[in-house]
Design a protein around this motif. Structure first.
Motif, short mmCIF file in Angstrom:
data_model
loop_
_atom_site.label_atom_id
_atom_site.label_comp_id
_atom_site.label_asym_id
_atom_site.label_seq_id
_atom_site.Cartn_x
_atom_site.Cartn_y
_atom_site.Cartn_z
N VAL A 51 0.95 -1.19 0.00
CA VAL A 51 0.08 -0.05 -0.17
C VAL A 51 0.81 1.28 -0.09
O VAL A 51 0.59 2.13 -0.65
CB VAL A 51 -1.03 -0.12 1.18
N GLN A 52 1.71 1.29 0.78
CA GLN A 52 2.92 2.55 0.96
C GLN A 52 3.63 2.65 -0.49
O GLN A 52 3.61 3.77 -0.78
CB GLN A 52 3.81 2.26 2.01
N LYS A 53 3.98 1.57 -1.18
CA LYS A 53 4.41 1.93 -2.46
C LYS A 53 3.58 2.26 -3.59
O LYS A 53 3.95 3.15 -4.28
CB LYS A 53 4.92 0.39 -3.00
N GLN A 54 2.27 1.89 -3.37
CA GLN A 54 1.30 2.27 -4.43
C GLN A 54 1.11 3.85 -3.99
O GLN A 54 0.98 4.76 -5.02
CB GLN A 54 -0.09 1.60 -4.27
N LYS A 55 0.91 4.14 -2.87
CA LYS A 55 0.81 5.55 -2.54
C LYS A 55 1.95 6.58 -3.17
O LYS A 55 1.95 7.59 -3.38
CB LYS A 55 0.66 5.75 -1.00
N ILE B 119 -4.49 12.23 -16.06
CA ILE B 119 -5.16 11.08 -15.98
C ILE B 119 -4.82 9.84 -16.70
O ILE B 119 -5.04 8.72 -16.32
CB ILE B 119 -6.98 11.69 -16.35
N GLN B 120 -4.30 10.17 -17.91
CA GLN B 120 -3.96 9.17 -18.60
C GLN B 120 -2.74 8.28 -18.05
O GLN B 120 -2.44 7.13 -18.41
CB GLN B 120 -3.50 9.48 -20.03
N LYS B 121 -1.92 9.05 -17.05
CA LYS B 121 -0.68 8.36 -16.59
C LYS B 121 -1.27 7.77 -15.32
O LYS B 121 -0.76 6.51 -14.77
CB LYS B 121 0.03 9.54 -16.09
N LEU B 122 -2.49 8.25 -14.49
CA LEU B 122 -2.90 7.81 -13.27
C LEU B 122 -3.48 6.42 -13.53
O LEU B 122 -3.72 5.47 -12.74
CB LEU B 122 -3.40 8.68 -12.56
N ASN B 123 -4.30 6.39 -14.59
CA ASN B 123 -5.35 5.32 -14.66
C ASN B 123 -4.68 3.85 -14.82
O ASN B 123 -5.22 2.91 -14.33
CB ASN B 123 -6.18 5.72 -16.00
N PRO B 124 -3.79 3.83 -15.53
CA PRO B 124 -3.04 2.36 -15.64
C PRO B 124 -2.68 1.92 -14.33
O PRO B 124 -2.47 0.73 -13.91
CB PRO B 124 -2.20 2.55 -16.73
N ILE B 125 -1.79 2.98 -13.71
CA ILE B 125 -1.14 2.70 -12.33
C ILE B 125 -2.27 2.09 -11.26
O ILE B 125 -2.34 1.22 -10.34
CB ILE B 125 -0.45 3.85 -11.86
N ILE B 126 -3.43 2.81 -11.21
CA ILE B 126 -4.64 2.54 -10.40
C ILE B 126 -5.24 1.40 -10.65
O ILE B 126 -5.40 0.49 -9.88
CB ILE B 126 -5.26 3.79 -10.43
N ARG B 127 -5.42 1.20 -12.04
CA ARG B 127 -6.29 -0.05 -12.60
C ARG B 127 -5.44 -1.47 -12.41
O ARG B 127 -5.97 -2.54 -11.89
CB ARG B 127 -6.75 0.09 -14.08
N GLN C 110 -11.01 2.15 -0.58
CA GLN C 110 -11.41 3.35 -0.10
C GLN C 110 -10.35 4.38 0.58
O GLN C 110 -10.24 5.71 0.20
CB GLN C 110 -12.41 3.20 0.68
N ALA C 111 -9.27 3.99 1.37
CA ALA C 111 -8.27 4.67 1.81
C ALA C 111 -7.31 5.15 0.77
O ALA C 111 -7.03 6.31 0.84
CB ALA C 111 -7.61 3.76 3.00
N LEU C 112 -7.18 4.40 -0.38
CA LEU C 112 -6.26 5.09 -1.23
C LEU C 112 -6.92 6.35 -2.22
O LEU C 112 -6.23 6.93 -2.55
CB LEU C 112 -5.79 3.69 -2.34
N ASP C 113 -8.54 5.95 -2.25
CA ASP C 113 -8.90 6.79 -3.06
C ASP C 113 -8.83 8.17 -2.35
O ASP C 113 -9.03 9.38 -2.89
CB ASP C 113 -10.33 6.29 -3.31
N GLN D 108 -9.82 6.71 -12.90
CA GLN D 108 -10.14 5.59 -12.51
C GLN D 108 -10.00 5.59 -10.94
O GLN D 108 -8.89 6.07 -10.44
CB GLN D 108 -9.19 4.44 -13.03
N LEU D 109 -10.91 5.00 -9.94
CA LEU D 109 -10.80 4.86 -8.63
C LEU D 109 -10.66 3.66 -8.24
O LEU D 109 -11.09 2.59 -8.78
CB LEU D 109 -12.11 5.51 -8.06
N HIS D 110 -9.89 3.34 -7.14
CA HIS D 110 -9.74 1.99 -6.91
C HIS D 110 -10.98 1.55 -6.22
O HIS D 110 -11.20 -0.17 -6.49
CB HIS D 110 -8.68 1.91 -5.47
N SER D 111 -11.84 1.97 -5.52
CA SER D 111 -12.87 1.33 -4.94
C SER D 111 -14.11 1.16 -6.03
O SER D 111 -15.13 0.27 -5.86
CB SER D 111 -13.73 2.50 -4.10
N LYS D 112 -13.88 1.49 -7.52
CA LYS D 112 -14.88 1.02 -8.32
C LYS D 112 -14.30 -0.19 -8.99
O LYS D 112 -15.20 -0.52 -9.82
CB LYS D 112 -14.78 2.37 -9.71
#
Length: 566
Positions: free
Chosen positions: A355-359, A378-386, A402-405, A456-460
């Motif tokens: 989780v800390q690495k993802q943050k 957004i184009q750069k964040l979406n692949p990382i999150i998904r 939810q915490a990551l969002d 993209q959201l993690h919780s979705k």
């Protein structure tokens, strides 16, 4: 095969069918212990033109490292070069030196990788095609990495099934420098193959390593980064479960119950042993050390530990934290029948380190693109999150998502405030966050009163249980319907591709062969956009990467012809 005069003439559907049929026969011969027949089939495979073409294609087109050079600094990128390499490819017992490079590890140390030349990688793929079905018929069901059709999700589901009925003591083990200390003589003998492949494996193991400007000649170990290295490591560690069962049979009581109480899950050089009795687990640790001795390996003194699943902090395995907690028992009224339930619950969540690495990755990406447009961010964040959420969605991950969002929103707000320090927070919200359906805070691009691109959201990402692979099942056992069904339902494949595969009944949209778990699958427009095709669901299908490349090459010729006519 006599009619093939160039790389473009190759019919990949026919090539793959010929190689796969040979692999099925090798698998069956190995399962029936028919060694002479197996060796003849393996010799036939490594000498066939079909296997050579397929090996070169996998190395120079399908592999992610196709543009990485070895010590000779040569790449094979054109069709003519691929065709020439395939025609001269053979296992001649020789190997070029390996170029060593280093990549950082999570603990701050560096992991050495050995980069072979393109020719040696093609040789390794040819040998892999022959050895893989032989050993797939023998590998233990509890081994999960570096095997076709198996993944981290299978290993974690095996851990859950081993703990779901009873708390246990756990030996969380790690082999110290596994790839660097394997005994060469022991490994070559254990491969149990004919002399031609043995000589070639020896040449790869003894090949010089170029580290900077100095050469080193290894006396032990198999270099990480090679195509065949993971298979060789699996061969070296094969048999540990059998040795553990042999010790379990010496204990008192019912032998079958004792063996079922033991849960063993191995993923490369990381493995866990789970058993209800701590004393027995201590003995199993000694048995494991004795098994590793002739291989030249030993358990890591710091990373190897014994813990109980009901006692915090539990243990971590493959990026997940595993712990069990006692349930709160509610008092029931007199007269109500007592319902017998487990007094504990098994919790498998994304590890705190992960989780800390993802943050950190999210924070660094937002910081790096603080001057870029919202669309670019957004184009750069979406692949990382998904990508991260899809790999963690099989376990108890909702609260983590939810915490990551929430963390993501805080840094996006800082990103917006830094871009417009004098803008009011209400205007800032209207500029970057919009309403989409029932959601009021959608970070996206609004065009024509609709949000055309959103973050993209993690919780979705919905949480879904994963179905573990059946026992000793293998893609070489001939049950292609089972493996095509697993591919269409795989949680490792993005949902849009999975939906297409299910609609196509597990087959490629071009060659109509089954899409198997280890195939590289891409989405392709049936009628390309350049020829008037639309980006509609009815105009998209799932195909093999090599089928996609072949189709694209033909389409490019037609596009150029149309441009000349105009």
């Amino acid at each position: 095969m006599a009619n093939i005069n160039s790389w473009q003439d190759i019919q990949w559907k026919t090539i793959e069918e010929k190689v796969f049929r040979l692999q099925l026969r090798i698998f069956k011969a190995a399962a029936n212990q028919e060694l002479e027949k197996m060796y003849k089939l393996q010799k036939l495979l490594i000498s066939s033109s079909s296997a050579k073409y397929l090996s070169v294609r996998k190395v120079t087109q399908d592999n992610a490292g196709k543009k990485t050079t070895g010590v000779d600094k040569k790449l094979v990128s054109s069709p003519g070069e691929r065709f020439a390499l395939a025609n001269q490819l053979m296992l001649d017992g020789r190997s070029s030196p390996i170029r060593r490079t280093y990549i950082p590890k999570s603990d701050g140390s560096q992991c050495p990788l050995g980069i072979a030349t393109i020719e040696d990688r093609a040789k390794q793929m040819l040998a892999y095609l022959a050895l893989c079905p032989q050993w797939e018929a023998q590998f233990e069901a509890s081994s999960y990495e570096f095997r076709p059709g198996r993944s981290v999700l299978d290993a974690m589901e095996a851990v859950f099934l081993g703990l779901s009925k009873k708390p246990k003591w756990v030996l969380d083990a790690d082999i110290s420098k596994c790839f660097d200390r394997i005994n060469h003589t022991y490994l070559i003998e254990k491969c149990n193959t004919f002399p031609e492949i043995q000589r070639q494996i020896r040449a790869w193991l003894k090949a010089g390593i170029l580290d900077g400007k100095e050469y080193a000649f290894p006396e032990m170990g198999t270099p990480q980064g090679g195509i065949i290295s993971p298979l060789l490591a699996n061969i070296a560690l094969h048999g540990l479960r059998e040795r553990l069962d042999a010790y379990i049979n010496t204990l008192g009581g019912h032998r079958q119950n004792n063996r079922q109480a033991l849960t063993f899950v191995r993923y490369a050089d990381d493995f866990v042993l789970m058993y209800p009795d701590k004393n027995v687990l201590e003995s199993l640790k000694e048995v494991t050390q004795q098994f590793l001795e002739p291989i030249g390996l030993e358990l890591h003194p710091i990373k190897t530990r014994i813990v109980h699943t009901l006692k915090p902090p539990g243990f971590s395995f493959l990026g997940f934290d595993v712990i069990q907690r006692t349930k709160r028992v509610r008092q029931r009224k007199a007269g109500h029948k007592k319902v017998t339930k487990q007094s504990f619950i098994t919790l498998i969540t994304p590890s705190k380190e992960g989780v800390q690495k993802q943050k950190a990755k999210i924070r660094e990406t937002i910081r790096r693109y603080r001057g870029a447009s919202q669309e670019r961010l957004i184009q750069k964040l979406n692949p990382i999150i998904r990508g991260w959420a899809l790999s963690k969605r099989t376990q108890i991950s909702s609260k983590t998502f939810q915490a990551l969002d929430a963390y993501l929103f805080i840094h996006l707000w800082k990103w917006a405030r830094k871009r417009h320090p004098k803008m009011s927070k209400y205007k800032l919200k209207e500029k970057y966050w919009h309403q989409s359906g029932n959601r009021n805070w959608v970070f996206g691009i609004k065009r024509d009163e609709t949000v055309s691109l959103q973050l993209q959201l993690h919780s979705k990402i919905p949480i879904q249980r994963y179905a573990k692979v059946k026992g000793n099942a293998s893609p070489f056992d001939g049950n292609l319907v089972y493996w095509a069904t697993r591919t269409s339902r795989s949680l490792l494949i993005p949902p849009n591709k999975s939906r297409l595969i299910r609609e196509q009944k597990g087959r490629c949209g071009i060659c109509r062969n089954f899409l198997l778990p280890d195939d590289i699958i891409e989405r392709d427009h049936i009628v390309p956009k350049a020829l008037g095709g639309k980006n509609l669901r009815s105009n998209v299908h799932a195909v093999h990467r090599h089928c996609h490349l072949t189709k694209t090459r033909v389409e490019m010729v037609e596009i150029r012809r149309n441009r000349k006519i105009k």
